[in-house]
Design a protein around this motif. Structure first.
Motif, mmCIF file in Angstrom:
data_model
loop_
_atom_site.group_PDB
_atom_site.id
_atom_site.type_symbol
_atom_site.label_atom_id
_atom_site.label_comp_id
_atom_site.label_asym_id
_atom_site.label_seq_id
_atom_site.Cartn_x
_atom_site.Cartn_y
_atom_site.Cartn_z
ATOM 1 N N UNK A 33 6.445 10.633 -13.778
ATOM 2 C CA UNK A 33 7.474 10.598 -14.830
ATOM 3 C C UNK A 33 7.007 9.774 -16.037
ATOM 4 N N UNK A 34 5.798 10.018 -16.462
ATOM 5 C CA UNK A 34 5.194 9.355 -17.623
ATOM 6 C C UNK A 34 4.960 7.855 -17.440
ATOM 7 N N UNK A 35 5.043 7.380 -16.209
ATOM 8 C CA UNK A 35 4.766 5.973 -15.919
ATOM 9 C C UNK A 35 3.530 5.866 -15.037
ATOM 10 N N UNK A 36 2.809 4.777 -15.210
ATOM 11 C CA UNK A 36 1.588 4.536 -14.445
ATOM 12 C C UNK A 36 1.930 3.794 -13.159
ATOM 13 N N UNK A 37 1.481 4.342 -12.022
ATOM 14 C CA UNK A 37 1.574 3.653 -10.730
ATOM 15 C C UNK A 37 0.150 3.370 -10.282
ATOM 16 N N UNK A 38 -0.206 2.086 -10.269
ATOM 17 C CA UNK A 38 -1.574 1.715 -9.932
ATOM 18 C C UNK A 38 -1.855 1.894 -8.443
ATOM 19 N N UNK B 107 -1.038 -5.591 -23.497
ATOM 20 C CA UNK B 107 -0.404 -4.650 -24.427
ATOM 21 C C UNK B 107 -1.373 -3.572 -24.907
ATOM 22 N N UNK B 108 -2.651 -3.877 -24.834
ATOM 23 C CA UNK B 108 -3.689 -2.967 -25.314
ATOM 24 C C UNK B 108 -4.534 -2.476 -24.144
ATOM 25 N N UNK B 109 -3.864 -2.135 -23.042
ATOM 26 C CA UNK B 109 -4.535 -1.645 -21.842
ATOM 27 C C UNK B 109 -3.682 -0.592 -21.175
ATOM 28 N N UNK B 110 -4.308 0.521 -20.828
ATOM 29 C CA UNK B 110 -3.646 1.497 -19.971
ATOM 30 C C UNK B 110 -4.669 1.954 -18.934
ATOM 31 N N UNK B 111 -4.222 1.993 -17.695
ATOM 32 C CA UNK B 111 -5.084 2.387 -16.583
ATOM 33 C C UNK B 111 -4.611 3.754 -16.113
ATOM 34 N N UNK B 112 -5.319 4.762 -16.551
ATOM 35 C CA UNK B 112 -4.989 6.144 -16.227
ATOM 36 C C UNK B 112 -5.634 6.512 -14.887
ATOM 37 N N UNK B 113 -5.333 7.693 -14.341
ATOM 38 C CA UNK B 113 -5.921 8.054 -13.043
ATOM 39 C C UNK B 113 -7.451 8.034 -13.012
ATOM 40 N N UNK C 146 -3.019 1.191 -30.552
ATOM 41 C CA UNK C 146 -2.009 0.715 -29.607
ATOM 42 C C UNK C 146 -1.022 1.829 -29.267
ATOM 43 N N UNK C 147 -0.605 2.604 -30.250
ATOM 44 C CA UNK C 147 0.291 3.736 -29.992
ATOM 45 C C UNK C 147 -0.386 4.755 -29.084
ATOM 46 N N UNK C 148 -1.649 5.051 -29.343
ATOM 47 C CA UNK C 148 -2.399 5.993 -28.515
ATOM 48 C C UNK C 148 -2.431 5.500 -27.063
ATOM 49 N N UNK C 149 -2.706 4.209 -26.882
ATOM 50 C CA UNK C 149 -2.756 3.629 -25.534
ATOM 51 C C UNK C 149 -1.392 3.743 -24.855
ATOM 52 N N UNK D 54 0.060 7.850 -20.991
ATOM 53 C CA UNK D 54 0.683 8.386 -19.772
ATOM 54 C C UNK D 54 1.610 9.579 -20.038
ATOM 55 N N UNK D 55 2.335 9.558 -21.142
ATOM 56 C CA UNK D 55 3.212 10.688 -21.476
ATOM 57 C C UNK D 55 2.409 11.938 -21.784
#
Length: 181
Positions: free
Chosen positions: A46-51, A77-83, A166-169, A173-174
């Motif tokens: 649902x557009x959220x990251x589950x690590x 704030x400047x980190x996203x951990x994708x699959x 930052x917006x891209x990051x 997930x979405x």
């Protein structure tokens, strides 16, 4: 004496900006992908990251970067951990670079790697190494490969560019969820 095996392998082309000093102070947007783009870091629900367990290690090690490399700063704030990859921003700060050079010998290990000891490459290589070591211990697999060989970076040129990154990051997930992956 020439290397006889040298001609047997294709020449790797650098993906870095020619002539750019990656030990220069500034902000850098990095993307680091998993080995064979395996989806081992997280799940998007649902557009959220589950690590996953490996993603937890990645997050912890990323947030430790400034304590290991005092010339570098990172922010959650400047980190996203994708699959299968991470996006993040690293700041190399001049005052911290100078202080690091005067106060620490932690960079000595980088001298054999071919990286400038206070560079973006040394930060990324150290991070990838620490994650791999921890994962191998947890998984009980001394030969586990976590990361692709390289990473991608963009030099952040100004405040507007940083806001766009930052917006891209934050939106990543979405976008992933909307692709139906």
């Amino acid at each position: 004496m020439p290397d006889r095996n040298h001609d047997q392998y294709p020449q790797r082309r650098s993906i870095r900006l020619k002539g750019y000093d990656y030990s220069s102070a500034g902000a850098y947007f990095v993307t680091i992908a998993t080995h064979q783009r395996r989806r081992t870091l997280s799940r998007i629900v649902n557009s959220s990251v589950e690590l996953r367990a490996l993603g937890e290690i990645v997050k912890a090690e990323w947030l430790l970067v400034p304590s290991i490399r005092p010339f570098a700063s990172v922010s959650e704030e400047f980190l996203v951990i994708m699959p299968d990859h991470i996006h993040a921003v690293i700041w190399l700060e001049p005052s911290r670079i100078i202080a690091s050079r005067l106060q620490t010998n932690a960079h000595k290990n980088d001298r054999t790697s071919g990286y400038h000891p206070m560079s973006l490459a040394s930060v990324v290589a150290g991070f990838k190494s620490r994650v791999t070591v921890r994962w191998r211990q947890l998984a009980g697999d001394k030969s586990a490969t976590v990361w692709q060989r390289n990473y991608y970076e963009t030099v952040i040129r100004n405040a507007g560019h940083l806001i766009a990154v930052q917006k891209y990051i934050m939106d990543n997930p979405s976008r992933w969820a909307n692709r139906g992956l």
